[in-house]
Design an enzyme around this catalytic site. Structure first.
Site, PDB file in Angstrom:
ATOM      1  N   ASN A  12       0.876  -1.178   0.000  1.00 61.69           N
ATOM      2  CA  ASN A  12       0.000   0.000   0.000  1.00 61.69           C
ATOM      3  C   ASN A  12       0.906   1.219   0.000  1.00 61.69           C
ATOM      4  OD1 ASN A  12      -1.788   2.048   0.486  1.00 61.69           O
ATOM      5  ND2 ASN A  12      -2.439   1.313   2.522  1.00 61.69           N
ATOM      6  N   LYS A  14       0.135   4.220  -0.287  1.00 62.18           N
ATOM      7  CA  LYS A  14      -0.519   5.385   0.333  1.00 62.18           C
ATOM      8  C   LYS A  14      -0.319   6.633  -0.545  1.00 62.18           C
ATOM      9  CE  LYS A  14      -0.238   3.104   4.775  1.00 62.18           C
ATOM     10  NZ  LYS A  14      -0.153   3.190   6.231  1.00 62.18           N
ATOM     11  N   HIS A 100      -9.515   1.000   5.086  1.00 62.52           N
ATOM     12  CA  HIS A 100      -8.244   1.212   5.786  1.00 62.52           C
ATOM     13  C   HIS A 100      -8.485   2.171   6.951  1.00 62.52           C
ATOM     14  CE1 HIS A 100      -4.137   2.379   6.644  1.00 62.52           C
ATOM     15  NE2 HIS A 100      -3.747   1.332   5.955  1.00 62.52           N
ATOM     16  N   GLU A 102      -6.887   4.586   7.921  1.00 64.26           N
ATOM     17  CA  GLU A 102      -6.676   5.994   7.560  1.00 64.26           C
ATOM     18  C   GLU A 102      -7.904   6.570   6.847  1.00 64.26           C
ATOM     19  OE1 GLU A 102      -2.926   5.313   5.630  1.00 64.26           O
ATOM     20  OE2 GLU A 102      -2.057   4.814   7.580  1.00 64.26           O
ATOM     21  N   GLU A 170      -5.217  -5.003  10.588  1.00 65.58           N
ATOM     22  CA  GLU A 170      -4.199  -3.975  10.783  1.00 65.58           C
ATOM     23  C   GLU A 170      -4.484  -3.245  12.093  1.00 65.58           C
ATOM     24  OE1 GLU A 170      -2.231  -2.736   6.791  1.00 65.58           O
ATOM     25  OE2 GLU A 170      -3.900  -1.407   7.213  1.00 65.58           O
ATOM     26  N   GLY A 176       2.723   2.146  10.900  1.00 63.98           N
ATOM     27  CA  GLY A 176       3.725   3.199  10.792  1.00 63.98           C
ATOM     28  C   GLY A 176       4.464   3.508  12.080  1.00 63.98           C
ATOM     29  N   SER A 215       3.547  -2.283  10.333  1.00 67.25           N
ATOM     30  CA  SER A 215       4.988  -2.351  10.607  1.00 67.25           C
ATOM     31  C   SER A 215       5.621  -3.686  10.209  1.00 67.25           C
ATOM     32  CB  SER A 215       5.268  -2.034  12.084  1.00 67.25           C
ATOM     33  OG  SER A 215       4.909  -0.695  12.378  1.00 67.25           O
TER      34      SER A 215
HETATM   35  P1  13P Z   1       3.113   0.303   7.702  1.00 64.10           P
HETATM   36  O1  13P Z   1       3.608  -0.967   7.079  1.00 64.10           O
HETATM   37  O2  13P Z   1       3.840   1.524   7.243  1.00 64.10           O
HETATM   38  O3  13P Z   1       3.004   0.177   9.195  1.00 64.10           O
HETATM   39  O4  13P Z   1       1.603   0.520   7.160  1.00 64.10           O
HETATM   40  C1  13P Z   1       0.722  -0.537   7.225  1.00 64.10           C
HETATM   41  C2  13P Z   1      -0.478  -0.179   6.457  1.00 64.10           C
HETATM   42  O5  13P Z   1      -1.208   0.711   6.829  1.00 64.10           O
HETATM   43  C3  13P Z   1      -0.723  -0.903   5.216  1.00 64.10           C
HETATM   44  O6  13P Z   1      -2.015  -0.677   4.738  1.00 64.10           O
END
Ligand code: 13P
Length: 259
Positions: A12, A14, A100, A102, A170, A176, A215
């Site tokens: 992803n 982003k 997601h 976010e 997740e 992150g 992560s």
């Molecule tokens: P990270 O791998 O940066 O923690 O992000 C995970 C994520 O949100 C994947 O959709």
């Protein structure tokens, strides 16, 4: 350790990067896939919308698949700034991430909105990757399992099965942050998700792919891949470079290769 026939490792990207970098990253992944001479896991990249077509040009004919990061529930219409699942299909996508965290927090998306988006993805012939996960406060309050089970019940549309849906766990606090749940906690959560999906969808849910995200990096991927009911990974930061994404792909490839 996967119950699915082929794990899925998804990047992803982003809201990162520009076209040139996306093309370079996609080319590097195509080269690495070619060097493997056959992979026992599926590999997916989900770039920002403006990078879909240039990335598609690079990955066409390779084992790397393309996905969107979100879709609107409706196919078209007066929805400024949104993109429909059919449009993502038109851009070469086979998958789309929905729900997601976010999007849930940044755009106020509820479980019912996520469910509509997942249904829209299926309508368009895309496989939705439905994301669920508890916040740190919910875990600290002992409500992680309950939270994720509620999200699963309310976000995954009826008729989901191994061929037309993927679920990604997740934990919000692991995204992150460099922090991950203990392997036993991932094991517990993925087992609970599998049982819940099996109760609702029957035997087909045994091979519905359950990804872990939050992560994931080259250092922890092999251990995460070895956990029962983990059928792949949804990778954020580490998916932005071939040097960090490909070792994660290899961890799932190795885990599912016959020994
Ligand atoms: P990270 O791998 O940066 O923690 O992000 C995970 C994520 O949100 C994947 O959709």
């Amino acid at each position: 350790m996967t119950g699915a026939s082929r794990p899925l490792v998804a990047g992803n990207w982003k809201m990162n990067g520009a076209r040139a970098g996306a093309v370079a990253l996609a080319s590097a992944l195509v080269d690495r896939a070619a060097a493997e001479g056959g992979l026992s896991c599926d590999v997916l990249v989900c770039p920002p919308a403006h990078q879909l077509f240039p990335v598609l040009d690079v990955i066409a004919g390779s084992p790397i698949a393309l996905g969107g990061q979100d879709c609107h529930a409706r196919p078209d219409g007066a929805h400024t700034g949104d993109i429909g699942a059919e449009m993502l299909g038109d851009a070469g996508c086979a998958y789309v991430i929905v729900g997601h965290s976010e999007r849930r927090t940044g755009h106020g998306e509820t479980d019912s909105v996520v469910r509509e988006k997942a249904a829209a993805a299926r309508r368009a012939g895309l496989v939705p990757i439905v994301c669920v996960g508890e916040t740190e406060a919910q875990r600290d309050a002992g409500r992680a399992l309950r939270t994720v089970e509620d999200q699963l019940v309310n976000s995954v549309p009826d008729g989901a099965g191994a061929s037309n849906a993927v679920v990604a766990y997740e934990p919000v606090w692991a995204i992150g942050t460099g922090r991950t749940p203990a392997p036993g906690e991932i094991h517990e959560m993925h087992g609970a998700m599998r049982r819940l999906l099996a109760a609702r969808f029957g035997p087909d849910a045994a091979t519905l792919r359950l990804l872990y995200g939050g992560s994931v990096n080259p250092g922890n991927a092999a251990e995460i891949a070895s956990i029962e009911n983990v059928d792949g990974a949804l990778v954020g930061g580490a998916s932005l470079k071939a040097e960090t994404f490909w070792p994660i792909v290899r961890a799932f490839h190795d885990d599912s290769s016959p020994t």
